[in-house]
Design a protein around this motif. Structure first.
Motif, mmCIF file in Angstrom:
data_model
loop_
_atom_site.group_PDB
_atom_site.id
_atom_site.type_symbol
_atom_site.label_atom_id
_atom_site.label_comp_id
_atom_site.label_asym_id
_atom_site.label_seq_id
_atom_site.Cartn_x
_atom_site.Cartn_y
_atom_site.Cartn_z
ATOM 1 N N SER A 1 -7.380 -3.151 7.679
ATOM 2 C CA SER A 1 -7.203 -2.434 6.419
ATOM 3 C C SER A 1 -5.724 -2.091 6.244
ATOM 4 C CB SER A 1 -8.055 -1.163 6.450
ATOM 5 O OG SER A 1 -7.843 -0.390 5.294
ATOM 6 N N PRO A 2 -5.177 -2.178 5.043
ATOM 7 C CA PRO A 2 -5.830 -2.336 3.747
ATOM 8 C C PRO A 2 -6.046 -3.782 3.295
ATOM 9 C CG PRO A 2 -3.512 -1.914 3.399
ATOM 10 C CD PRO A 2 -3.733 -1.880 4.891
ATOM 11 N N GLN A 3 -5.738 -4.764 4.150
ATOM 12 C CA GLN A 3 -6.012 -6.144 3.789
ATOM 13 C C GLN A 3 -7.511 -6.428 3.909
ATOM 14 O OE1 GLN A 3 -3.323 -8.176 6.508
ATOM 15 N NE2 GLN A 3 -1.877 -8.572 4.856
ATOM 16 N N SER A 4 -7.959 -7.437 3.200
ATOM 17 C CA SER A 4 -9.358 -7.801 3.245
ATOM 18 C C SER A 4 -9.492 -9.265 3.623
ATOM 19 C CB SER A 4 -10.026 -7.542 1.889
ATOM 20 O OG SER A 4 -9.397 -8.296 0.859
ATOM 21 N N THR B 1 -3.266 5.103 10.384
ATOM 22 C CA THR B 1 -4.294 4.074 10.382
ATOM 23 C C THR B 1 -3.698 2.697 10.621
ATOM 24 O OG1 THR B 1 -5.613 5.383 8.841
ATOM 25 C CG2 THR B 1 -6.192 3.065 9.080
ATOM 26 N N ASP C 1 0.827 -1.213 0.000
ATOM 27 C CA ASP C 1 0.000 0.000 0.000
ATOM 28 C C ASP C 1 0.861 1.264 0.000
ATOM 29 O OD1 ASP C 1 0.521 -1.076 2.746
ATOM 30 O OD2 ASP C 1 -0.248 0.907 3.307
#
Length: 318
Positions: free
Chosen positions: A223-226, A311, A132
């Motif tokens: 986040s940013p993993q799902s 974040t 990311d």
């Protein structure tokens, strides 16, 4: 005669056994390394294990002293992470018996009964990194950033996966060549002027501390993993020190300030404690890792803290 360690290391690179070890123009002359990494050598941080030595580059490089060059079969920041059961020595259990190596626990994110039985816990050796844009930007601002996490039982005999674990944590980052200087010069002049003592506080350690009330389970990724297949470590509280607790503050220390040495017009060099760039004490911390090991032997993880300015930060952990 070819250095046997260097030959083993090169062979490990060729056959893909050496994981998460940076290979550029690093030095192998231990005397020169001790000059470039003067402060790290004097303070014994980090301590390279299992035949490793401090990573250092000559000249004006700022990518020095915060990690180790490891022999094949060992990896991580300090070469303490076993990557081949054939070289992993037996461990002595609390009852005095010896347990032979049957595999490497670095291939599994879940702390095992062996990790608990040793009471030393399970170690994660992580380098700043992720796909990311936010992580890539943040990692570029502090060269060679690494985080070492050791999860262990808070008390012997407790169910350490049910909120009774603690995690010892330290972040390190690269430092400039400690032997660099711009002398002779005029300290009162306009040109940059400093001697080697400018780097008397160039500790690789940035911050350290302890996370407490830790537990883990499979759950939703940060986040940013799902997805919902991540191994999620949650710690309810934290106690953090920046600079790291074993470091000595430079003269005139402030989160963004050091005084100038008496023979120079440039301030002492030391890692900064910019608010928001490191965890703060009191709040809980979450580490989320995808369970699939990448080709380089690492797990992609993200760490976050409730109320933090950032974040989440990507970490590639072994």
């Amino acid at each position: 005669m070819i250095n046997r360690f260097l030959l083993r290391f090169l062979l490990g690179v060729l056959i893909g056994q050496t994981l998460l070890v940076y290979c550029r123009g690093y030095l192998t002359n231990l005397t020169r390394i001790s000059e470039i990494c003067r402060v790290a050598t004097q303070t014994h941080d980090p301590v390279c294990q299992n035949g490793g030595f401090l990573y250092a580059e000559d000249g004006d490089s700022s990518d020095n002293c915060a990690r180790c060059v490891c022999p094949s079969g060992w990896g991580g920041v300090d070469c303490s992470i076993c990557q081949s059961s054939t070289i992993c020595p037996p461990i002595q259990m609390p009852d005095g018996s010896w347990l032979e190596s049957a595999g490497c626990t670095n291939r599994d994110l879940v702390p095992s009964l062996v990790d608990e039985g040793m009471f030393s816990g399970k170690s994660f050796s992580c380098f700043c990194g992720g796909p990311d844009l936010s992580t890539r930007f943040l990692c570029s601002k502090q060269i060679g950033t690494s985080v070492m996490i050791r999860v262990r039982p808070s008390k012997e005999g407790q169910e350490w996966d049910l909120g009774h674990a603690i995690a010892d944590v330290i972040e390190r980052a690269s430092v400039p060549n400690n032997a660099n200087n711009l002398q002779p010069c005029d300290p009162k002049g306009k040109a940059d002027c400093f001697g080697p003592n400018r780097y008397d506080y160039a500790f690789p350690g940035v911050w350290d501390g302890q996370f407490s009330g830790c537990s883990w389970k499979k759950g939703p990724c940060l986040s940013p993993q799902s997805g919902a297949d991540c191994m999620v470590f949650t710690c309810s509280s934290s106690q953090i020190s920046c600079p790291a607790s074993t470091m000595v503050k430079c003269p005139g220390w402030g989160p963004l300030h050091c005084d100038n040495p008496p023979d120079g017009n440039r301030p002492y060099w030391m890692h900064r404690c910019l608010p928001g760039s490191y965890p703060f004490s009191g709040a809980g911390v979450t580490l989320s890792c995808k369970p699939t090991m990448a080709a380089d032997g690492s797990f992609q993880c993200y760490i976050t803290q409730k109320g933090a300015m950032i974040t989440s930060l990507g970490l590639k952990c072994v």
